[in-house]
Scaffold this motif. Structure first.
Motif, PDB file in Angstrom:
ATOM      1  N   ILE A  24      38.367   2.304  -3.131  1.00 51.41           N
ATOM      2  CA  ILE A  24      39.283   2.792  -2.056  1.00 51.41           C
ATOM      3  C   ILE A  24      38.953   4.037  -1.661  1.00 51.41           C
ATOM      4  O   ILE A  24      38.347   4.819  -2.369  1.00 51.41           O
ATOM      5  CB  ILE A  24      40.689   2.442  -2.294  1.00 51.41           C
ATOM      6  CG1 ILE A  24      41.557   2.860  -1.039  1.00 51.41           C
ATOM      7  CG2 ILE A  24      41.208   3.645  -3.566  1.00 51.41           C
ATOM      8  CD1 ILE A  24      43.019   2.175  -1.424  1.00 51.41           C
ATOM      9  N   GLU A  25      39.072   4.495  -0.140  1.00 56.24           N
ATOM     10  CA  GLU A  25      38.904   5.553   0.169  1.00 56.24           C
ATOM     11  C   GLU A  25      40.053   6.417   0.397  1.00 56.24           C
ATOM     12  O   GLU A  25      40.947   5.731   0.970  1.00 56.24           O
ATOM     13  CB  GLU A  25      38.025   5.810   1.730  1.00 56.24           C
ATOM     14  CG  GLU A  25      37.667   7.185   1.878  1.00 56.24           C
ATOM     15  CD  GLU A  25      36.998   7.017   3.226  1.00 56.24           C
ATOM     16  OE1 GLU A  25      36.885   7.986   3.899  1.00 56.24           O
ATOM     17  OE2 GLU A  25      36.309   5.839   3.753  1.00 56.24           O
ATOM     18  N   TYR A  26      40.299   7.739   0.122  1.00 55.79           N
ATOM     19  CA  TYR A  26      41.452   8.590   0.447  1.00 55.79           C
ATOM     20  C   TYR A  26      41.140   9.330   1.811  1.00 55.79           C
ATOM     21  O   TYR A  26      40.280   9.692   1.674  1.00 55.79           O
ATOM     22  CB  TYR A  26      41.428   9.576  -0.900  1.00 55.79           C
ATOM     23  CG  TYR A  26      42.585  10.341  -0.723  1.00 55.79           C
ATOM     24  CD1 TYR A  26      44.010  10.096  -1.650  1.00 55.79           C
ATOM     25  CD2 TYR A  26      42.931  11.327   0.173  1.00 55.79           C
ATOM     26  CE1 TYR A  26      45.006  10.737  -1.478  1.00 55.79           C
ATOM     27  CE2 TYR A  26      44.072  12.254   0.163  1.00 55.79           C
ATOM     28  CZ  TYR A  26      45.335  11.831  -0.612  1.00 55.79           C
ATOM     29  OH  TYR A  26      46.218  12.453  -0.570  1.00 55.79           O
ATOM     30  N   PHE A  27      41.914   8.742   2.634  1.00 57.94           N
ATOM     31  CA  PHE A  27      41.325   9.185   3.951  1.00 57.94           C
ATOM     32  C   PHE A  27      43.009  10.067   4.564  1.00 57.94           C
ATOM     33  O   PHE A  27      44.062   9.888   4.138  1.00 57.94           O
ATOM     34  CB  PHE A  27      41.171   8.082   4.691  1.00 57.94           C
ATOM     35  CG  PHE A  27      42.058   7.192   5.044  1.00 57.94           C
ATOM     36  CD1 PHE A  27      43.015   6.989   6.416  1.00 57.94           C
ATOM     37  CD2 PHE A  27      42.082   6.074   4.224  1.00 57.94           C
ATOM     38  CE1 PHE A  27      43.466   6.056   6.524  1.00 57.94           C
ATOM     39  CE2 PHE A  27      42.935   5.123   4.727  1.00 57.94           C
ATOM     40  CZ  PHE A  27      43.794   5.046   5.651  1.00 57.94           C
ATOM     41  N   GLY A  28      42.499  10.670   5.909  1.00 55.63           N
ATOM     42  CA  GLY A  28      43.694  11.275   6.853  1.00 55.63           C
ATOM     43  C   GLY A  28      42.853  12.239   7.353  1.00 55.63           C
ATOM     44  O   GLY A  28      41.939  12.650   7.496  1.00 55.63           O
ATOM     45  N   PRO A  29      43.690  12.954   8.202  1.00 54.52           N
ATOM     46  CA  PRO A  29      43.311  14.033   9.188  1.00 54.52           C
ATOM     47  C   PRO A  29      42.629  15.228   8.456  1.00 54.52           C
ATOM     48  O   PRO A  29      43.387  15.515   7.310  1.00 54.52           O
ATOM     49  CB  PRO A  29      44.599  14.622   9.888  1.00 54.52           C
ATOM     50  CG  PRO A  29      45.542  13.433   9.809  1.00 54.52           C
ATOM     51  CD  PRO A  29      45.192  12.352   8.484  1.00 54.52           C
TER      52      PRO A  29
END
Length: 137
Positions: A40-45
């Motif tokens: 999984i990818e850890y994402f956000g602004p």
């Protein structure tokens, strides 16, 4: 690596679910995951270091000297991956993005975890005691 729609991560590579864990909520494998694969990818602004310092919180992931991912959105289910002193996952930062990989085979129903690093552990975990599986047993 991940399924994308309009530049945003759509789905993790494996079936995962958020459930209760020893540390609160955790992310669990709903199917076996082989060793050495992308999960999984850890994402956000992306925030600057100053914006990150101003915001504070537990879901900030530093990816460069002046770039921090704000992973606090509930759409980012990777935020539920807890710390472990003997982790089954690791993170890899590539061009400002955080990818989570399995360090070993992960069984169905097993909680995903990675080592958050000394600074985070010292600031947020040590004062309350580590609640990872290896420290509780």
């Amino acid at each position: 690596m991940t399924k994308k729609q309009n530049g945003k991560v759509k789905d993790p590579a494996y079936k995962l679910s958020v459930r209760r864990s020893s540390a609160g909520l955790g992310l669990f494998a709903d199917e076996p995951i082989p060793r050495g694969v992308f999960i999984i990818e850890y994402f956000g602004p992306i925030l600057t270091q100053d914006e990150s310092d101003e915001k504070g919180g537990r879901y900030l992931f530093e990816v460069a000297k002046n770039a921090v991912i704000d992973g606090s959105s509930r759409n980012n289910i990777a935020r539920y991956i807890n710390h472990a002193c003997r982790p089954n996952c690791e993170t890899d930062i590539v061009r400002g993005r955080v990818y989570v990989y399995s360090l070993r085979a992960i069984k169905e129903g097993e909680e995903l975890n990675y080592d958050y690093g000394k600074e985070y552990v010292d600031d947020f975990i040590k004062p309350y005691g580590c609640k990872c599986k290896s420290c509780l047993t």
